[in-house]
Design a protein around this motif. Structure first.
Motif, PDB file in Angstrom:
ATOM      1  N   LEU A 146      18.425  36.522  -2.202  1.00 51.75           N
ATOM      2  CA  LEU A 146      17.090  36.687  -1.597  1.00 51.75           C
ATOM      3  C   LEU A 146      16.582  38.120  -1.759  1.00 51.75           C
ATOM      4  N   ILE A 180      20.584  39.956   8.923  1.00 51.55           N
ATOM      5  CA  ILE A 180      20.991  38.556   9.046  1.00 51.55           C
ATOM      6  C   ILE A 180      22.228  38.300   8.173  1.00 51.55           C
ATOM      7  N   TYR A 183      25.070  39.654   9.975  1.00 49.92           N
ATOM      8  CA  TYR A 183      25.372  38.768  11.115  1.00 49.92           C
ATOM      9  C   TYR A 183      26.119  37.521  10.636  1.00 49.92           C
ATOM     10  N   ALA A 187      29.484  36.209  12.087  1.00 53.25           N
ATOM     11  CA  ALA A 187      29.182  35.239  13.149  1.00 53.25           C
ATOM     12  C   ALA A 187      30.393  34.396  13.528  1.00 53.25           C
ATOM     13  N   MET A 190      32.852  36.063  15.771  1.00 57.16           N
ATOM     14  CA  MET A 190      32.426  36.517  17.095  1.00 57.16           C
ATOM     15  C   MET A 190      32.923  35.546  18.159  1.00 57.16           C
TER      16      MET A 190
ATOM     17  N   LEU B 104      21.943  32.334  23.074  1.00 55.62           N
ATOM     18  CA  LEU B 104      20.834  33.181  22.622  1.00 55.62           C
ATOM     19  C   LEU B 104      19.485  32.478  22.731  1.00 55.62           C
ATOM     20  N   GLU B 133       7.955  35.418   8.444  1.00 52.01           N
ATOM     21  CA  GLU B 133       9.288  35.716   7.922  1.00 52.01           C
ATOM     22  C   GLU B 133      10.171  36.307   9.027  1.00 52.01           C
ATOM     23  N   LEU B 137      13.707  34.835  10.476  1.00 52.30           N
ATOM     24  CA  LEU B 137      14.941  35.615  10.659  1.00 52.30           C
ATOM     25  C   LEU B 137      15.449  35.489  12.094  1.00 52.30           C
ATOM     26  N   VAL B 140      17.565  32.301  12.657  1.00 52.40           N
ATOM     27  CA  VAL B 140      18.899  32.139  12.056  1.00 52.40           C
ATOM     28  C   VAL B 140      20.026  32.241  13.097  1.00 52.40           C
ATOM     29  N   PRO B 141      20.043  33.291  13.969  1.00 50.80           N
ATOM     30  CA  PRO B 141      21.129  33.313  14.962  1.00 50.80           C
ATOM     31  C   PRO B 141      21.047  32.150  15.957  1.00 50.80           C
ATOM     32  N   SER B 144      22.647  29.330  13.873  1.00 49.35           N
ATOM     33  CA  SER B 144      24.043  29.597  13.549  1.00 49.35           C
ATOM     34  C   SER B 144      24.575  30.576  14.586  1.00 49.35           C
ATOM     35  N   PRO B 145      24.864  30.087  15.796  1.00 51.19           N
ATOM     36  CA  PRO B 145      25.200  31.005  16.888  1.00 51.19           C
ATOM     37  C   PRO B 145      26.556  31.677  16.690  1.00 51.19           C
ATOM     38  N   PRO B 146      26.793  32.770  17.405  1.00 52.34           N
ATOM     39  CA  PRO B 146      28.087  33.457  17.302  1.00 52.34           C
ATOM     40  C   PRO B 146      29.232  32.489  17.598  1.00 52.34           C
ATOM     41  N   PRO B 150      28.348  29.719   9.576  1.00 51.37           N
ATOM     42  CA  PRO B 150      26.999  29.311   9.141  1.00 51.37           C
ATOM     43  C   PRO B 150      27.046  28.120   8.197  1.00 51.37           C
ATOM     44  N   GLN B 152      25.302  25.095   5.560  1.00 51.58           N
ATOM     45  CA  GLN B 152      24.409  25.093   4.397  1.00 51.58           C
ATOM     46  C   GLN B 152      22.959  24.840   4.811  1.00 51.58           C
ATOM     47  N   LEU B 155      21.397  28.080   5.798  1.00 53.65           N
ATOM     48  CA  LEU B 155      21.139  28.922   4.622  1.00 53.65           C
ATOM     49  C   LEU B 155      19.928  28.409   3.847  1.00 53.65           C
ATOM     50  N   LEU B 158      16.768  29.332   5.584  1.00 50.52           N
ATOM     51  CA  LEU B 158      16.420  30.729   5.308  1.00 50.52           C
ATOM     52  C   LEU B 158      15.837  30.866   3.897  1.00 50.52           C
ATOM     53  N   ILE B 159      16.468  30.212   2.929  1.00 45.41           N
ATOM     54  CA  ILE B 159      16.019  30.332   1.536  1.00 45.41           C
ATOM     55  C   ILE B 159      14.609  29.756   1.377  1.00 45.41           C
TER      56      ILE B 159
END
Lengths: 194, 479
Positions: A146, A180, A183, A187, A190, B104, B133, B137, B140-141, B144-146, B150, B152, B155, B158-159
């Motif tokens: 990206l 990100i 992260y 992640a 964590m 979160l 954008e 961003l 994303v968290p 895909s939390p801590p 993550p 596919q 991802l 995001l892509i």
């Protein structure tokens, strides 16, 4: 725009495209990306004043610093295919992409009034980024793809948009992507919070 | 004091603070949902651009805030959009508490709302692309939390959404930056192409929607629901905002035909894939795709009635998808596998949760008595006036989804799985206890509340949906 100045830069971008696909070492990847941002800066410098063009360089290098803060495990970088044939296929795909880029850039340049060197350089990075996004499934490789794609877009966009704020916000987007990426690398390690 | 300070900057700063309070879940949810409802009330009640008295103070809320020569502008015409965003955000955040969504969610969920409001209110339009954008961003968290690897789907989310950014920025430049010459068809076509491709990515339009079922099957259903519930309608409001500056575009035959084609393909393919789904998470994804398709179809009707159908569909869609994701989250919380086999007998063991699941699906099909029915029937009539094949394809999509609902109902009504089979599906032996526990009062309250809202909106559409076309007052040039 002087072609004697831009042609070596386009050559450097091609080398960086190729290296990003064959290199699996984290430090080398960071160095390649750093050089790539330097080339983007040099290209944009031919259109923008130094202060504005420096946003690309500083923003890009800051993004790399954020990414480099947490080096990934080696398996988080390698491709899905077996090493040797995977590399051959990737290089072949890149070769095809170069063919396409050098074929269509003059036409796109005529259609949009964007100078050929900028269009070619931008398209090389955009397509290289797309190739990486198509090949790799690892989060960090996706982020690198990206960042590469956005760098290519920024070269082309620099011809049409001279706004300082837009340049700054695009640098912020690059930084955000790097955060990100960082992260996503950490992640899973964590504390479970769900 | 300015409106962007109240509805953008203030919630953004509070959301930053909430990140540090994420361990205190009840407090975080209370603050984020409470603030969302407060901002909804403020949008309804506070006068803009008028001096009013607050105790001993004379106050005026100006509608714009300038920064670096650009403006964030929220006028009186935007009030209903604020109400829509913050009220739906408030309800969704409230549901996050009972569905045990990632920690979160209260902070990033509120941050997402404020950034999306900023994207809708920024001038010139091209800055909206950068704010979208930023919103991506932020998501994303959430997705895909801590503690989780993550997936596919995240991802690809995001892509694909990042790929939209360059096209929208170029479209913004082509339309605004150069001063569009309307007689130059080549320039108009170039701008339309760039805009179209940008929104293809942003709206996850056919064929770029593959990430949606992937995402909804691999992440927490409530987080996926939160993001997928909010992003597509707000992207379409952004498109309206964009078209508001160039109203001639909405009348272009190519634009209408393209919208209709992708809309009908989304409804049809979404419905057909949904009919063969075994995984309920993926089914949710296909439901989202179908609903976006219906919004595009309403958008494609080239008159005021089409826009009214579009705006009226926003709330029923949000409520149905929210109840769907809540039901999935409650089932997941009870360690019940989110598959047709996994929910066997659930209507007996977890009646309220499975009832909410079935009610949400029936509503999404567009059956009478449920929230989506009044707007869906209106849309079908409008499409019948425009194109019979498109109407028939939309009905076929609905029928395909109905097949899925029958399969879900059949599975939920069957006798529970034999204990041995169920034990084998559970990853952790401790999950067995959770699966056998009855629903607690919070789950019953939220699930039955969801069913009640779905039915009430279906029975009294005028009461709940009557004011929604008022959203269009923010785009006065569009007809």
């Amino acid at each position: 725009m002087d072609s004697w100045f831009t042609l070596p830069l386009i050559g450097l971008l091609m080398v960086s495209n190729l290296s990003l696909l064959v290199v699996n070492d984290w430090r080398r990847l960071m160095v390649i990306l750093a050089v790539q941002y330097l080339v983007v800066f040099s290209l944009v410098l031919s259109l923008w004043p130094l202060g504005m063009a420096a946003i690309k360089l500083i923003g890009g290098w800051m993004s790399l610093a954020v990414l480099a803060a947490h080096p990934p495990q080696p398996e988080a970088l390698s491709a899905n295919q077996p090493p040797r044939w995977g590399t051959v296929v990737r290089v072949l795909a890149l070769g095809l992409i170069w063919l396409v880029v050098f074929s269509i850039s003059p036409m796109l340049s005529d259609a949009t009034f964007i100078p050929w060197p900028m269009m070619t350089a931008g398209m090389l990075l955009v397509w290289s980024g797309l190739l990486q996004l198509g090949i790799y499934r690892q989060p960090i490789r996706v982020i690198i793809g990206l960042l590469t794609l956005l760098s290519g877009f920024e070269i082309i966009y620099a011809v049409v948009e001279f706004s300082l704020l837009v340049a700054g916000l695009l640098a912020a987007v690059n930084l955000g992507l790097a955060f990100i990426g960082s992260y996503l690398l950490t992640a899973s390690e964590m504390e479970d919070q769900t | 004091m300015s409106a962007p300070l109240i509805w953008i900057l203030f919630p953004f700063l509070v959301s930053l603070g909430l990140i540090f309070l994420r361990r205190f879940q009840k407090l975080s949810y209370a603050i984020s949902a409470g603030l969302s409802f407060f901002l909804t009330l403020a949008a309804l009640m506070l006068p803009l651009q008028t001096v009013f008295r607050l105790g001993p103070l004379n106050l005026e809320i100006v509608s714009s805030l300038s920064y670096f020569g650009r403006q964030l502008s929220i006028t009186s015409a935007d009030r209903l959009i604020l109400v829509l965003i913050y009220s739906s955000g408030g309800f969704l955040l409230l549901g996050g508490w009972v569905s045990r969504a990632p920690r979160l969610l209260p902070s990033l969920g509120l941050m997402l709302l404020s950034v999306l409001v900023a994207a809708l209110s920024v001038q010139p339009f091209l800055y909206a692309a950068l704010l979208v954008e930023l919103a991506v961003l932020i998501c994303v968290p959430l997705l895909s939390p801590p503690g989780e690897k993550p997936g596919q789907g995240t991802l690809r989310f995001l892509i694909f959404l990042t790929l939209g950014l360059p096209f929208i920025l170029f479209a913004g430049w082509a339309l605004g930056g150069t001063g569009l010459n309307l007689t130059d068809t080549r320039q108009v076509n170039q701008a339309l192409f760039l805009l179209g491709v940008g929104f293809l990515f942003w709206l996850a339009v056919f064929p770029f929607y593959t990430w949606i079922p992937m995402l909804s099957s691999e992440t927490h259903p409530y987080s996926a629901g939160y993001v997928l519930n909010l992003l597509p309608p707000i992207m379409l409001l952004l498109l309206l905002d964009f078209l508001g500056s160039f109203p001639f575009m909405r009348g272009l035959p190519a634009f209408i035909a393209a919208l209709r084609l992708v809309g009908v393909l989304m409804v049809l393919t979404g419905g057909i894939w949904a009919a063969f789904q075994e995984n309920l998470g993926r089914l949710f994804g296909y439901a989202v795709i179908m609903e976006t398709g219906y919004l595009l179809l309403a958008f494609s009707v080239p008159n005021a009635a089409g826009l009214e159908a579009f705006s009226a569909a926003l709330i029923p869609r949000m409520v149905s998808l929210a109840v769907f994701s809540l039901a999935l989250s409650l089932l997941r919380q009870a360690r019940i596998p989110l598959t047709l086999t996994g929910i066997r007998g659930c209507l007996k063991t977890r009646p309220f949760t499975s009832g909410a699941l079935v009610a949400a699906l029936l509503s999404l099909v567009g059956l009478p008595l449920f929230s989506v029915f009044p707007v869906r029937i209106n849309l079908i009539f409008l499409l019948a006036g425009e194109s019979i094949p498109v109407m028939a394809a939309s009905l076929a999509g609905m029928a395909a989804l109905l097949v899925t609902v029958v399969r879900v109902l059949d599975s939920a009504l069957r006798a529970p799985q034999p204990q041995k089979d169920r034990d084998e599906q559970l990853e952790n032996p401790a999950d067995l206890d959770s699966a056998q526990k009855p629903e607690n009062w919070q789950e019953i309250l939220f699930a039955s509340g969801g069913i009640l809202i779905l039915v009430m909106m279906g029975l009294f559409p005028g009461l709940f949906l009557g004011g929604l076309p008022g959203i269009l007052s923010a785009f006065p040039l569009l007809k």
